[in-house]
Design a protein around this motif. Structure first.
Motif, PDB file in Angstrom:
ATOM      1  N   PRO A   1      23.696  45.645  35.172  1.00 23.42           N
ATOM      2  CA  PRO A   1      24.005  44.371  35.802  1.00 23.42           C
ATOM      3  C   PRO A   1      25.502  44.196  35.908  1.00 23.42           C
ATOM      4  N   THR A   2      25.920  43.515  36.944  1.00 27.35           N
ATOM      5  CA  THR A   2      27.345  43.286  37.157  1.00 27.35           C
ATOM      6  C   THR A   2      27.963  42.498  36.021  1.00 27.35           C
ATOM      7  N   ALA A   3      27.155  41.754  35.300  1.00 22.87           N
ATOM      8  CA  ALA A   3      27.693  40.976  34.195  1.00 22.87           C
ATOM      9  C   ALA A   3      28.173  41.863  33.061  1.00 22.87           C
ATOM     10  N   ALA A   4      27.611  43.083  32.980  1.00 23.80           N
ATOM     11  CA  ALA A   4      27.950  43.969  31.883  1.00 23.80           C
ATOM     12  C   ALA A   4      29.276  44.656  32.104  1.00 23.80           C
ATOM     13  N   MET A   5      29.686  44.813  33.347  1.00 27.23           N
ATOM     14  CA  MET A   5      30.924  45.516  33.641  1.00 27.23           C
ATOM     15  C   MET A   5      31.769  44.684  34.590  1.00 27.23           C
ATOM     16  N   PRO A   6      33.055  44.464  34.281  1.00 30.47           N
ATOM     17  CA  PRO A   6      33.912  43.688  35.188  1.00 30.47           C
ATOM     18  C   PRO A   6      34.125  44.444  36.487  1.00 30.47           C
ATOM     19  N   SER A   7      34.173  43.686  37.579  1.00 34.10           N
ATOM     20  CA  SER A   7      34.338  44.315  38.886  1.00 34.10           C
ATOM     21  C   SER A   7      35.786  44.744  39.099  1.00 34.10           C
ATOM     22  N   ILE A   8      35.950  45.647  40.068  1.00 33.79           N
ATOM     23  CA  ILE A   8      37.281  46.126  40.411  1.00 33.79           C
ATOM     24  C   ILE A   8      37.795  45.315  41.592  1.00 33.79           C
ATOM     25  N   SER A   9      38.952  44.699  41.416  1.00 28.29           N
ATOM     26  CA  SER A   9      39.505  43.823  42.441  1.00 28.29           C
ATOM     27  C   SER A   9      40.221  44.624  43.512  1.00 28.29           C
ATOM     28  N   ASN A  10      40.562  43.930  44.597  1.00 26.40           N
ATOM     29  CA  ASN A  10      41.335  44.574  45.666  1.00 26.40           C
ATOM     30  C   ASN A  10      42.705  45.023  45.150  1.00 26.40           C
ATOM     31  N   LYS A  11      43.251  44.247  44.211  1.00 30.06           N
ATOM     32  CA  LYS A  11      44.527  44.614  43.618  1.00 30.06           C
ATOM     33  C   LYS A  11      44.398  45.923  42.841  1.00 30.06           C
ATOM     34  N   ASN A  12      43.275  46.040  42.121  1.00 26.58           N
ATOM     35  CA  ASN A  12      43.036  47.285  41.394  1.00 26.58           C
ATOM     36  C   ASN A  12      42.930  48.471  42.353  1.00 26.58           C
ATOM     37  N   ILE A  13      42.227  48.247  43.468  1.00 27.58           N
ATOM     38  CA  ILE A  13      42.055  49.320  44.452  1.00 27.58           C
ATOM     39  C   ILE A  13      43.406  49.735  45.032  1.00 27.58           C
ATOM     40  N   ASP A  14      44.240  48.728  45.339  1.00 21.54           N
ATOM     41  CA  ASP A  14      45.584  49.043  45.860  1.00 21.54           C
ATOM     42  C   ASP A  14      46.400  49.810  44.825  1.00 21.54           C
ATOM     43  N   GLN A  15      46.214  49.458  43.564  1.00 18.41           N
ATOM     44  CA  GLN A  15      46.923  50.150  42.483  1.00 18.41           C
ATOM     45  C   GLN A  15      46.512  51.619  42.416  1.00 18.41           C
ATOM     46  N   LEU A  16      45.223  51.867  42.606  1.00 15.27           N
ATOM     47  CA  LEU A  16      44.729  53.251  42.592  1.00 15.27           C
ATOM     48  C   LEU A  16      45.188  54.021  43.830  1.00 15.27           C
ATOM     49  N   LYS A  17      45.172  53.368  44.972  1.00 17.48           N
ATOM     50  CA  LYS A  17      45.589  54.022  46.213  1.00 17.48           C
ATOM     51  C   LYS A  17      47.063  54.429  46.192  1.00 17.48           C
ATOM     52  N   SER A  18      47.846  53.716  45.411  1.00 21.74           N
ATOM     53  CA  SER A  18      49.282  53.992  45.379  1.00 21.74           C
ATOM     54  C   SER A  18      49.632  55.247  44.575  1.00 21.74           C
ATOM     55  N   LEU A  19      48.652  55.756  43.835  1.00 23.87           N
ATOM     56  CA  LEU A  19      48.922  56.936  43.013  1.00 23.87           C
ATOM     57  C   LEU A  19      49.085  58.186  43.873  1.00 23.87           C
ATOM     58  N   LYS A  20      49.932  59.064  43.419  1.00 24.60           N
ATOM     59  CA  LYS A  20      50.143  60.339  44.103  1.00 24.60           C
ATOM     60  C   LYS A  20      48.863  61.156  44.063  1.00 24.60           C
ATOM     61  N   HIS A  21      48.567  61.844  45.154  1.00 24.24           N
ATOM     62  CA  HIS A  21      47.406  62.720  45.331  1.00 24.24           C
ATOM     63  C   HIS A  21      46.118  61.962  45.654  1.00 24.24           C
ATOM     64  N   VAL A  22      46.115  60.629  45.596  1.00 31.94           N
ATOM     65  CA  VAL A  22      44.915  59.868  45.944  1.00 31.94           C
ATOM     66  C   VAL A  22      44.874  59.672  47.455  1.00 31.94           C
ATOM     67  N   THR A  23      43.762  60.069  48.080  1.00 34.88           N
ATOM     68  CA  THR A  23      43.640  59.972  49.540  1.00 34.88           C
ATOM     69  C   THR A  23      42.680  58.880  49.992  1.00 34.88           C
TER      70      THR A  23
ATOM     71  N   SER B   1      36.092  52.962  36.629  1.00 29.92           N
ATOM     72  CA  SER B   1      35.584  51.619  36.322  1.00 29.92           C
ATOM     73  C   SER B   1      36.616  50.914  35.458  1.00 29.92           C
ATOM     74  N   ARG B   2      36.423  49.585  35.295  1.00 29.76           N
ATOM     75  CA  ARG B   2      37.347  48.824  34.450  1.00 29.76           C
ATOM     76  C   ARG B   2      37.152  49.250  33.000  1.00 29.76           C
ATOM     77  N   TYR B   3      38.249  49.400  32.287  1.00 33.32           N
ATOM     78  CA  TYR B   3      38.188  49.850  30.902  1.00 33.32           C
ATOM     79  C   TYR B   3      37.550  48.796  30.015  1.00 33.32           C
ATOM     80  N   GLN B   4      36.610  49.240  29.166  1.00 30.68           N
ATOM     81  CA  GLN B   4      35.993  48.370  28.163  1.00 30.68           C
ATOM     82  C   GLN B   4      36.025  49.078  26.819  1.00 30.68           C
ATOM     83  N   LYS B   5      36.560  48.408  25.827  1.00 30.50           N
ATOM     84  CA  LYS B   5      36.681  49.014  24.509  1.00 30.50           C
ATOM     85  C   LYS B   5      35.298  49.172  23.887  1.00 30.50           C
ATOM     86  N   SER B   6      35.087  50.324  23.283  1.00 29.50           N
ATOM     87  CA  SER B   6      33.806  50.581  22.627  1.00 29.50           C
ATOM     88  C   SER B   6      33.631  49.623  21.459  1.00 29.50           C
ATOM     89  N   PRO B   7      32.486  48.978  21.372  1.00 32.26           N
ATOM     90  CA  PRO B   7      32.266  48.067  20.249  1.00 32.26           C
ATOM     91  C   PRO B   7      32.088  48.800  18.931  1.00 32.26           C
TER      92      PRO B   7
END
Length: 700
Positions: free
Chosen positions: A365-387, A307-313
């Motif tokens: 609710p989606t308002a509580a957590m930022p969504s993951i964009s397509n760019k984020n998904i591409d960033q994750l897919k580019s990592l080694k060992h991710v299938t 999920s998108r990183y959120q700093k603990s309050p």
């Protein structure tokens, strides 16, 4: 030049600083083919002289020359070789080893020759036949008469084909008939071209030889030749060698078997400690395996939930730490979930729980957590060992209906890579337009008596959530039941959903209701389980504009933590069990010292026959190692029996082997047993090897 020459031999014993001379300048020559009697009263120095000739007594002045070579009595290894090659002993007290058979006693010096095993046995049997004891080969010394024991001692003295036979009062404990027979055998030995030196205080015995040397008060006062030495015979002699290690093992085993019941108690005591160590190790293996199986049945362990990183309050200091950040994210999600669950309408969102568990407790609710964009998904897919990277959708408070029955379920999730087919009890994973339903919370509520028949039936599901305009919207789905999931409880209730809908079907329904289809959470599949930990750490380190991007968690972190605690508990239990091994080690030490004390004379006999200090050490170490190996073997058998019984008794709790003794556990136990027995035997074995052969031979 004579074969054996003694020159100016002096020997004294000391009591404190007071000197007591025993031999006072002995000069003697001996030739092969002689039967020489050393005649004298007790205390005249006869036995001391024999010990010097035999290479046992090394503390004297003067020289001993054999076949033209002066012996170095200071060189212990040279003396061992000399006794193996040249000397054969016959004692008044026979000095047979009680735990060996007649045949084994004769084989002792033969084991130090280059003959094969079959040749050694043939020679031993022929020597026993020569002394009239062929039919007594399998008996033990305590089953023989005095005359028979002395003839066994003669056969043993001849076994290695020595040139010199030393007989110390060979007829002192025999009756007249046996005395005559022994003297006849000794004379026949001299006729073979050997040198026979017999110590006696009997004039009649001395008259049986070829020569009489009279020793009195440490000096020679007469040297009488009765007749010429026998002519020499040109024969090929046996060759000696160092005692092979396997002979020590065999001899140790024979002694172990001879004292079987005493040694069995030691084996049993040692085996108890080893059994406990093995059983606790197996219990740790089983519990680890059970937890792994339970978790793997619930969620795919190769999946990392991101999920998108959120700093603990609550803690800015925790933000830089991956594990602390994950906990903060979870707290945030749970807080939002709590606020959503207070709403009567319910909701739809995505959330994560530490350890990659997806549950109703994390729906937010989606308002509580930022969504993951397509760019984020591409960033994750580019990592080694991710299938693969899948969006995760979780709907809460979902109403399902079939005919006039309805059921409200707390969580409906899309079928993604985090799900596992192990949870499907009946049917198959959902395809387009299909849904998997939980047996307890849906199937049995919609059709109590025949819940399995729900497979293939069409049901409706709906839930309310916020649409793109932040207004309440209802998501409706008409679904065919593809299968039934075994409802989770305990660990399962917090780590997986019991209800899964096809991803495409759920996404289309959300689009029809104008609900945002971007997810705040994705399931990332890693190629191998071994790469999950490193890939998770790599995701947590991804940054954009110097800011951390993701919170990544995996179920392997939970498994690893639990396994650490289990291993710790198992090791503590095993350590407690290992205390009994210290007691076992003490038992072995005491037993070995008792064995050394009881077998002191045996040690002297073996040294007189040519065995070295190393051979004596190896003998006692071998016996201790036998105890260790048998203890480990017994512990292994009992542990596997205990494993079977324990697993059978625990089968009522779960159909799983909670005790799993592995090959590595068995190997470790054998190694522990060998180390304990080896360490326990070192001091007693060293003590045995350091015994003076002369003192050992005089022991009762």
């Amino acid at each position: 030049m004579s074969y054996l020459e003694l020159r100016d031999i002096h020997k004294s014993y000391y009591l404190g600083k007071e000197e007591f001379p025993v031999l006072k300048g002995i000069d003697l020559n001996f030739d092969l083919g002689e039967f020489v009697s050393i005649l004298g009263e007790s205390g005249g120095g006869k036995s001391t002289l024999m010990n010097i000739i035999g290479g046992l007594d090394r503390q004297f002045q003067g020289s001993v020359t054999v076949d033209g070579k002066r012996l170095d009595h200071k060189n212990e290894k040279a003396m061992d070789t000399y006794r193996r090659d040249t000397i054969g002993y016959i004692y008044q007290a026979y000095n047979l080893i009680s735990h060996l058979t007649v045949l084994d006693n004769v084989l002792i010096p033969l084991d130090m020759t280059t003959l094969s095993h079959a040749q050694r046995e043939d020679r031993a049997m022929s020597l026993l036949k020569r002394v009239g004891l062929e039919d007594q080969a399998k008996k033990y010394p305590n089953q023989l008469s005095g005359g028979q024991k002395q003839r066994v001692a003669i056969a043993r003295a001849l076994a290695s084909d020595p040139k010199v036979i030393i007989a110390d009062e060979p007829t002192g404990a025999l009756d007249s008939q046996n005395t005559a027979e022994v003297l006849e055998i000794l004379d026949s030995i001299a006729q073979e071209g050997r040198l026979v030196i017999a110590v006696t205080h009997s004039q009649s015995v001395a008259n049986s030889g070829t020569r009489i040397v009279h020793l009195e008060d440490g000096k020679i006062n007469a040297d009488t030749r009765l007749h010429n030495a026998y002519p020499l015979k040109d024969t090929e002699r046996l060759k000696s060698r160092l005692l092979p290690a396997n002979v020590a093992y065999r001899t140790a085993y024979k002694h172990f078997k001879y004292n079987f019941w005493r040694n069995s108690l030691i084996v049993l005591g040692t085996a108890i400690g080893l059994f406990a160590v093995m059983l606790f190790s197996g219990l740790g293996n089983g519990i680890n395996g059970y937890i792994n199986k339970q978790v793997n049945d619930l969620v795919n362990p190769q999946v990392v939930v991101v999920s998108r990183y959120q700093k603990s309050p609550n803690s800015t200091a925790s933000a830089a730490s991956g594990s602390s950040a994950q906990a903060g994210s979870t707290q945030s999600a749970q807080s939002s979930s709590a606020s959503q669950s207070s709403s009567p309408q319910g909701g739809s969102s995505s959330g994560s729980q530490s350890g990659a568990g997806l549950s109703a407790a994390t729906a937010a609710p989606t308002a509580a957590m930022p969504s993951i964009s397509n760019k984020n998904i591409d960033q994750l897919k580019s990592l080694k060992h991710v299938t693969k990277v899948d969006n995760v959708y979780i709907a809460s408070n979902v109403t399902s209906k079939y005919n006039d029955k309805s059921a409200v379920i707390s969580q409906l999730q899309n079928w993604n890579t985090s799900a596992t087919k192990n949870s499907i009890k009946y049917g198959h994973a959902p395809k387009t337009g299909e849904v998997l339903i939980g047996s307890k919370d849906v199937a049995k509520k919609l059709n109590k008596d025949h819940y399995k028949s729900m497979i293939g039936k069409t049901i409706t599901m709906k839930y309310q959530t916020l649409n793109k305009h932040h207004k309440m919207a209802t998501v409706n789905m008409k679904l065919k039941v593809s299968g039934i999931v075994s409802s989770s409880s305990g660990m399962g209730s917090s780590m997986r959903s019991d209800n899964y809908v096809n991803t495409k079907t759920m996404k289309n329904a959300m689009q029809d209701a104008n609900v945002e289809t971007k997810s705040p959470m994705v399931a990332v599949n890693v190629d191998k389980l071994d790469n999950v930990k490193s890939t998770t750490a790599q995701m947590n380190k991804l940054k954009s504009n110097a800011k951390r991007q993701f919170t990544a968690t995996s179920v392997s972190s939970i498994i690893s933590t639990v396994q650490t605690y289990i291993s710790l508990a198992t090791n503590v239990l095993a350590a407690i069990a290992a205390i009994s091994l210290l007691v076992s080690a003490l038992m072995i030490i005491v037993t070995m010292y008792m064995s050394v004390s009881a077998r002191t004379k045996e040690i002297g006999i073996l040294r007189a026959l040519g065995e070295s200090k190393r051979d004596v050490r190896r003998l006692f170490i071998s016996e201790s190692l036998i105890i260790g190996v048998l203890s480990a073997a017994l512990a292994t058998v009992v542990a596997f029996v205990g494993q079977t019984v324990a697993n059978q008794a625990l089968s009522s709790i779960a159909n799983f082997a909670f005790v799993q003794i592995s090959l590595s556990n068995v190997v470790v136990v054998f190694v522990i047993a060998l180390i304990i027995s080896l360490l326990a035997s070192l001091l007693p074995a060293r003590s045995a090897a350091r015994l003076n052969p002369i003192d050992a031979l005089s022991a009762d």
